[in-house]
Design a protein around this motif. Structure first.
Motif, PDB file in Angstrom:
ATOM      1  N   LEU A 158       0.963  -1.617  -0.097  1.00  0.00           N
ATOM      2  CA  LEU A 158      -0.235   0.333  -0.055  1.00  0.00           C
ATOM      3  C   LEU A 158       0.819   1.232   0.060  1.00  0.00           C
ATOM      4  N   VAL A 159       0.477   2.190  -0.838  1.00  0.00           N
ATOM      5  CA  VAL A 159       1.325   3.618  -0.459  1.00  0.00           C
ATOM      6  C   VAL A 159       0.606   4.959  -0.218  1.00  0.00           C
ATOM      7  N   GLU A 160       0.385   5.766   0.231  1.00  0.00           N
ATOM      8  CA  GLU A 160      -0.052   6.520   0.920  1.00  0.00           C
ATOM      9  C   GLU A 160      -0.884   7.385  -1.287  1.00  0.00           C
ATOM     10  N   ALA A 161      -2.853   7.655  -0.551  1.00  0.00           N
ATOM     11  CA  ALA A 161      -2.992   8.212  -1.765  1.00  0.00           C
ATOM     12  C   ALA A 161      -2.952   8.963  -2.716  1.00  0.00           C
ATOM     13  N   SER A 162      -2.931   9.265  -3.777  1.00  0.00           N
ATOM     14  CA  SER A 162      -1.764  10.232  -4.451  1.00  0.00           C
ATOM     15  C   SER A 162      -2.604  11.670  -3.974  1.00  0.00           C
ATOM     16  N   SER A 163      -1.382  12.407  -5.262  1.00  0.00           N
ATOM     17  CA  SER A 163      -2.059  14.233  -5.412  1.00  0.00           C
ATOM     18  C   SER A 163      -2.890  14.232  -6.646  1.00  0.00           C
ATOM     19  N   PRO A 164      -3.673  14.834  -6.654  1.00  0.00           N
ATOM     20  CA  PRO A 164      -4.533  15.481  -5.442  1.00  0.00           C
ATOM     21  C   PRO A 164      -5.197  14.684  -3.664  1.00  0.00           C
ATOM     22  N   PRO A 165      -5.688  15.001  -3.483  1.00  0.00           N
ATOM     23  CA  PRO A 165      -6.045  14.832  -2.414  1.00  0.00           C
ATOM     24  C   PRO A 165      -7.379  14.260  -2.223  1.00  0.00           C
ATOM     25  N   PRO A 166      -7.434  13.226  -1.959  1.00  0.00           N
ATOM     26  CA  PRO A 166      -8.625  11.995  -1.649  1.00  0.00           C
ATOM     27  C   PRO A 166      -9.825  13.672  -1.413  1.00  0.00           C
ATOM     28  N   PRO A 167     -11.028  13.400  -2.580  1.00  0.00           N
ATOM     29  CA  PRO A 167     -11.675  12.310  -2.878  1.00  0.00           C
ATOM     30  C   PRO A 167     -11.011  12.076  -4.680  1.00  0.00           C
ATOM     31  N   ALA A 168     -10.028  12.793  -5.241  1.00  0.00           N
ATOM     32  CA  ALA A 168      -9.912  13.016  -6.575  1.00  0.00           C
ATOM     33  C   ALA A 168      -9.076  11.335  -6.441  1.00  0.00           C
ATOM     34  N   ALA A 169      -8.670  10.643  -5.485  1.00  0.00           N
ATOM     35  CA  ALA A 169      -7.572  10.104  -5.475  1.00  0.00           C
ATOM     36  C   ALA A 169      -8.204   8.737  -5.894  1.00  0.00           C
ATOM     37  N   PRO A 170      -7.948   7.479  -6.126  1.00  0.00           N
ATOM     38  CA  PRO A 170      -9.051   7.085  -6.469  1.00  0.00           C
ATOM     39  C   PRO A 170      -9.142   5.868  -4.976  1.00  0.00           C
ATOM     40  N   SER A 180      -3.990  -0.561  -4.296  1.00  0.00           N
ATOM     41  CA  SER A 180      -3.293  -0.175  -3.560  1.00  0.00           C
ATOM     42  C   SER A 180      -2.750   1.070  -2.801  1.00  0.00           C
ATOM     43  N   GLY A 181      -2.798   1.679  -4.659  1.00  0.00           N
ATOM     44  CA  GLY A 181      -2.295   3.152  -4.722  1.00  0.00           C
ATOM     45  C   GLY A 181      -0.993   2.972  -5.480  1.00  0.00           C
ATOM     46  N   GLY A 240     -15.733   8.686   4.206  1.00  0.00           N
ATOM     47  CA  GLY A 240     -16.389   9.472   3.655  1.00  0.00           C
ATOM     48  C   GLY A 240     -16.225   9.203   1.860  1.00  0.00           C
ATOM     49  N   ASN A 241     -17.439  10.121   1.294  1.00  0.00           N
ATOM     50  CA  ASN A 241     -17.637  10.150  -0.287  1.00  0.00           C
ATOM     51  C   ASN A 241     -16.226  11.674  -0.377  1.00  0.00           C
ATOM     52  N   ILE A 242     -16.931  12.677   0.717  1.00  0.00           N
ATOM     53  CA  ILE A 242     -15.516  13.465   0.983  1.00  0.00           C
ATOM     54  C   ILE A 242     -14.828  12.978   2.228  1.00  0.00           C
ATOM     55  N   PRO A 243     -13.899  12.509   2.310  1.00  0.00           N
ATOM     56  CA  PRO A 243     -12.964  12.028   4.209  1.00  0.00           C
ATOM     57  C   PRO A 243     -12.954  12.517   4.256  1.00  0.00           C
ATOM     58  N   THR A 244     -13.778  12.314   5.991  1.00  0.00           N
ATOM     59  CA  THR A 244     -15.032  12.565   6.578  1.00  0.00           C
ATOM     60  C   THR A 244     -14.142  12.268   7.911  1.00  0.00           C
ATOM     61  N   VAL A 247     -12.761   4.732   1.660  1.00  0.00           N
ATOM     62  CA  VAL A 247     -11.185   5.483   2.764  1.00  0.00           C
ATOM     63  C   VAL A 247     -10.489   4.674   1.753  1.00  0.00           C
ATOM     64  N   TRP A 248      -9.256   6.446   2.324  1.00  0.00           N
ATOM     65  CA  TRP A 248      -7.962   6.253   1.698  1.00  0.00           C
ATOM     66  C   TRP A 248      -6.591   6.391   2.812  1.00  0.00           C
TER      67      TRP A 248
END
Length: 149
Positions: free
Chosen positions: A35-47, A146-147, A100-104, A72-73
């Motif tokens: 696993l790697v961190e969510a890519s930029s731009p930050p969630p929710p744009a990243a899968p 996996s990111g 969340g739909n928008i990370p909350t 979940v990101w």
């Protein structure tokens, strides 16, 4: 490019960039994706890493939930020195998640199924590992993505 498979008892220490020219970092004989961190731009744009989290129903009924989204990101890895791919993204060795739909809703990665490949003495998390979402205490299995690209 070719994938990089890490097997055996390894401890990746210091600043290390894996597969900068493409391919995926795989862990163990089963070849599970790190696993790697969510890519930029930050969630929710990243899968999302998972799209099957248990919805957070807060505030309780009869009010409508603030954000019942199941996505979940992984937004922060506790390891920032071992990175993979281009652009370089930190490999997850425990860390923080958001749901969340928008990370909350915040949560935290749990130690995973990999017990041999470590990043600075912390086991690397792989696709299929779980996180706990704090408001519900419910697990979220990070098996959608996996990111890594």
């Amino acid at each position: 490019m070719a994938d990089l498979t890490l097997k055996g008892n390894l401890n990746l220490v210091g600043n290390l960039k894996l597969n900068p020219d493409g391919g995926k970092v795989l862990i163990g004989d089963a070849g599970l994706e790190a696993l790697v961190e969510a890519s930029s731009p930050p969630p929710p744009a990243a899968p999302p890493h998972s799209n099957a989290g248990i919805p957070v129903i807060l505030p309780p009924p009869p009010a409508a939930p603030v954000d019942p989204g199941p996505n979940v990101w992984v937004v922060n890895s506790f390891n920032k020195t071992v990175v993979a791919g281009t652009p370089a993204k930190a490999i997850v060795a425990l860390g923080m998640v958001m749901q969340g739909n928008i990370p909350t809703w915040p949560g935290m990665m749990l130690p995973g199924q990999n017990s041999t490949v470590m990043a600075n003495f912390i086991p690397v998390n792989v696709k299929g590992d779980q996180a706990i979402i704090f408001p519900t205490g419910a697990p979220a299995v990070l098996s959608a993505n996996s990111g890594q690209t």
